[in-house]
Design an enzyme around this catalytic site. Structure first.
Site, short mmCIF file in Angstrom:
data_model
loop_
_atom_site.label_atom_id
_atom_site.label_comp_id
_atom_site.label_asym_id
_atom_site.label_seq_id
_atom_site.Cartn_x
_atom_site.Cartn_y
_atom_site.Cartn_z
N SER A 95 0.82 -1.22 0.00
CA SER A 95 0.00 0.00 0.00
C SER A 95 0.85 1.27 0.00
CB SER A 95 -0.93 0.00 1.21
OG SER A 95 -0.19 -0.06 2.43
N THR A 125 7.14 4.32 1.45
CA THR A 125 6.72 5.63 0.94
C THR A 125 6.52 6.62 2.07
OG1 THR A 125 5.62 4.67 -1.00
CG2 THR A 125 4.89 6.85 -0.30
N TYR A 127 7.91 6.93 4.79
CA TYR A 127 9.14 7.35 5.46
C TYR A 127 10.06 8.13 4.53
CZ TYR A 127 7.84 4.35 9.38
OH TYR A 127 7.17 3.80 10.44
N ALA A 128 9.66 8.27 3.26
CA ALA A 128 10.50 8.99 2.29
C ALA A 128 10.46 10.48 2.60
CB ALA A 128 10.03 8.71 0.88
N GLN A 129 11.61 11.07 2.86
CA GLN A 129 11.66 12.48 3.25
C GLN A 129 11.92 13.40 2.07
OE1 GLN A 129 14.58 12.97 6.35
NE2 GLN A 129 13.45 11.76 7.84
N GLU A 196 19.72 17.55 -4.59
CA GLU A 196 20.30 16.52 -3.73
C GLU A 196 21.55 15.94 -4.38
OE1 GLU A 196 16.14 15.05 -1.59
OE2 GLU A 196 17.10 13.75 -3.06
N HIS A 316 22.03 4.31 3.03
CA HIS A 316 21.93 5.76 3.07
C HIS A 316 23.05 6.29 3.94
CE1 HIS A 316 20.37 9.80 3.41
NE2 HIS A 316 19.45 9.51 2.50
N ARG A 371 25.23 8.67 -3.34
CA ARG A 371 25.14 8.04 -2.02
C ARG A 371 26.19 6.96 -1.79
NH1 ARG A 371 18.56 7.33 -1.39
NH2 ARG A 371 18.11 9.54 -1.06
N HIS A 432 19.12 1.07 3.29
CA HIS A 432 18.06 1.99 2.91
C HIS A 432 17.21 1.53 1.74
CE1 HIS A 432 16.06 5.83 2.51
NE2 HIS A 432 16.54 6.02 1.29
N GLU A 456 9.98 -0.54 -5.14
CA GLU A 456 11.28 -1.07 -4.72
C GLU A 456 11.41 -2.57 -4.94
OE1 GLU A 456 14.27 -0.97 -0.80
OE2 GLU A 456 12.35 0.11 -0.78
N ARG A 467 21.19 3.91 -6.82
CA ARG A 467 20.04 4.77 -7.10
C ARG A 467 20.38 6.24 -6.88
NH1 ARG A 467 16.00 7.07 -4.05
NH2 ARG A 467 16.43 5.90 -2.14
N SER A 472 13.39 7.08 -6.54
CA SER A 472 12.59 5.90 -6.17
C SER A 472 11.09 6.17 -6.26
CB SER A 472 12.95 5.42 -4.77
OG SER A 472 12.82 6.46 -3.82
N LEU A 473 10.63 7.27 -5.68
CA LEU A 473 9.21 7.60 -5.78
C LEU A 473 8.83 7.85 -7.24
CD1 LEU A 473 8.72 9.98 -2.70
CD2 LEU A 473 8.00 7.61 -2.91
#
Length: 653
Positions: A95, A125, A127-129, A196, A316, A371, A432, A456, A467, A472-473
């Protein structure tokens, strides 16, 4: 030399055409076969749509056509067989952003079950900041985004996939905004685009430092209000239901465990989407939520799906190091608190504990390096100096900017006496993201008919060996949409026979085991899980070696055998299911996939760095592909609970 799926066989394996070189196969995991495709075959062999001769769909987004009769039929079907079997056109496992975005589209064409392991919002998702990367600035270009993605991916990315994602990304972001997702805007009224590590331009759309949470909120709100989508919370996916149609494996749905009622619930579906996230919890420190135990990857592997690039585990660089906080948290976190990449993108500087800036000595891009580079640099500093964390300092920026850009991080740190507007943040690398996963074509299709993947859990070729931040999103949004039309086509060609539900042996709850026996099993499982995670961190971490990987393979094999022997000696049966035991088998499965993929790569590229092959080798610039072999002598974690059914009449295509 090419690779393909052999015809006329119930198992998937390699057929090598050309010079006859054999596949590398690790002795500790006999049910995996590895093969690297030759460089000039990468693009063609990567496309599963080519292997399966699947035509790429032309998208036409139809309006909602389902009427009340369809909805009523779906509701009635949910109650069939005393609620132990449910029938849907589409079953979605997970979900997060991929599962929910897909659900909203396919719900226009049929009944949809969204199966989620915990509460609907408990996903990676949420927790993705950082945000979603997309070309939305006139000064940026798709070509720039593609270049940044490929460079970060150490030139292992599939260029066709990269082009598709970078081209379609902006429209996917606009769709989110139209659905009600609220992103930050600048004083000029335009979207505020952050930058980023690894990005050459400002292109990160974000909602402060809680972007994933905002996207999840908007999507969940739309899903809840959709009468054709049914949400099943606290349903743990155990195994996919598959049959053989000649040489093809076909997916018919999934068995689940309702962890609140302790009942097995079977979902029969015409189409199944895996959107179950990654496997961060094979390591002791991870930014992933507790649900990320590799369930989707393990289920797909057991169901004969092709797996790829599992050696590329992204650590990460900057998770909050609790031991460096002024006030130590009273209890251990289930998952590490992420300090988003955007802190470095906004000018954050990394120091060791002597307050020496160290990133410029490792990479000319310093803190804005990708990263994998930053994580290895921090790891090197920690080992050389025998320290437990480094410092990330953003305090030189104006207070109002820090608080407005990173309110969640500022609030979390302040709980433990740290004011990030004045003091540096203690950080340490943490597991991560899985860049590898279930191998997918351009429409999210797999080699298993009726099974699609997004997010993912999938390996689309976008990320290559590492990545790029905030891709990712983006990938999840793009592939969730691209999987829709072929899923609808497959659904429309399929029929459901209600009698199929009894074609597979049902998993059973271990009610026959006494309470004291169950307590012993749970204690043993908890102990083994801790040891597996310790082994992975110690031997399969940021820096690797052949000897350490072989030690890990041997230790994991022994640990798994010891655990299985303990369970079966205490009365556990191979068809029994319990949350802890099933998570454990999935963790074992994913750990072995990672280890053996790492052993197969004789170079250092992206996230996979080994001291025995410390350089990039052009001859190794190939995806690692895992084709399942015979399950006759496999372990419990590597085979389906039910017997792989070959006599089942397939859903007609």
């Amino acid at each position: 030399m090419t690779t393909s799926i052999a015809a006329g066989s119930s198992n998937l394996h390699l057929r090598i055409v050309g010079n006859g070189h054999s596949c590398r196969q690790n002795s500790y995991l006999s049910d995996l076969t590895f093969k690297k495709c030759m460089q000039n075959e990468v693009s063609r062999s990567w496309r599963l749509s080519n292997l399966l001769q699947t035509e790429r769909a032309n998208f036409s987004w139809s309006p909602a056509v389902e009427n009340s009769k369809r909805i009523k039929e779906a509701v009635v079907s949910c109650l069939r067989d005393n609620n132990s079997t449910k029938y849907f056109d589409f079953a979605i496992i997970g979900s997060g952003v991929a599962g929910l975005r897909y659900a909203l589209e396919v719900a226009k064409h049929g009944s949809v079950a969204v199966i989620t392991k915990a509460e609907p919002h408990e996903s990676n998702t949420n927790y993705a900041q950082g945000g979603v990367s997309a070309v939305l600035c006139p000064l940026d270009s798709v070509e720039n985004h593609m270049r940044d993605t490929i460079v970060a991916g150490a030139y292992l990315c599939d260029e066709e996939t990269v082009k598709v994602v970078c081209t379609e990304g902006p429209e996917r972001v606009k769709e989110l905004i139209a659905m009600g997702a609220s992103f930050d805007h600048g004083e000029d009224g335009n979207l505020h685009l952050a930058r980023e590590g690894g990005h050459s331009h400002h292109r990160i759309v974000h909602a402060a430092d809680m972007t994933g949470r905002e996207i999840e909120r908007a999507l969940l709100e739309a899903v809840v209000n959709n009468p054709n989508i049914f949400m099943f919370e606290h349903h743990f996916a155990v195994d996919l239901l598959t049959s053989q149609d000649g040489s093809h494996t076909v997916c018919h749905g999934v068995d689940t465990l309702n962890t609140e009622t302790q009942e097995v619930v079977r979902f029969i579906s015409k189409v199944t989407l895996l959107a179950s996230g990654g496997a961060g919890h094979i390591y002791p420190t991870t930014t992933n939520p507790p649900v990320a135990t590799g369930d989707g990857i393990a289920m797909a592997h057991r169901a004969q799906a092709v797996i790829s690039n599992m050696e590329f585990v992204q650590f990460h660089p900057t998770a909050l190091a609790d031991e460096g906080l002024p006030i130590t948290p009273t209890k251990n976190r289930e998952n590490a608190f992420l300090i988003t990449e955007a802190v470095r993108g906004d000018g954050g500087i990394l120091f060791n504990l002597s307050r020496e800036r160290f990133m410029p000595q490792y990479d000319e891009r310093a803190e804005l390096a990708p990263r994998d580079v930053v994580a290895r640099s921090i790891d090197d500093q920690l080992k050389k100096r025998n320290e437990k964390y480094v410092l990330l300092d953003i305090s030189h920026k104006p207070r109002e900017i820090i608080v407005s850009h990173f309110p969640n991080i500022a609030s979390e740190c302040l709980k433990y006496g740290l004011d990030i507007t004045r003091d540096p943040i203690p950080v340490v690398p943490a597991a991560h993201y899985m860049c590898g996963g279930v191998r997918a074509g351009l429409q999210g299709e797999t080699n298993v008919r009726g099974l699609y993947v997004a997010g993912e859990v999938a390996c689309t070729g976008l990320h290559g060996a590492n990545r790029l931040a905030s891709n990712s999103l983006l990938e999840a949004l793009v592939f969730a949409r691209r999987a829709v039309q072929p899923s609808i086509d497959h659904m429309s060609r399929s029929t459901t026979d209600m009698g199929h539900s009894n074609s597979w042996a049902r998993p059973i709850i271990p009610k026959s085991l006494k309470d004291d026996v169950m307590e012993k099993v749970l204690r043993k499982t908890k102990k083994v899980r801790k040891e597996l995670r310790r082994t992975m961190w110690e031997y399969v971490g940021i820096v690797r070696s052949t000897t350490r990987l072989e030690t890990a393979a041997k230790r994991v094999c022994e640990l798994e055998g010891e655990w299985e022997e303990y369970l079966f000696r205490h009365g556990w049966e191979s068809t029994m299911v319990g949350l802890e035991a099933c998570e454990m088998r999935n963790l074992f499965c994913c750990a072995k996939l990672v280890i053996n993929s790492a052993l197969a790569r004789h170079e250092s590229r992206g996230l996979h760095f080994t001291i025995d092959f410390p350089h990039v080798e052009e001859s190794e610039r190939l995806p690692t592909v895992i084709f399942p072999c015979s399950q006759v002598k496999s372990t419990w974690s590597s085979r389906q609970l039910h017997k792989h059914h070959s006599s089942l009449e397939p859903l007609h295509l």
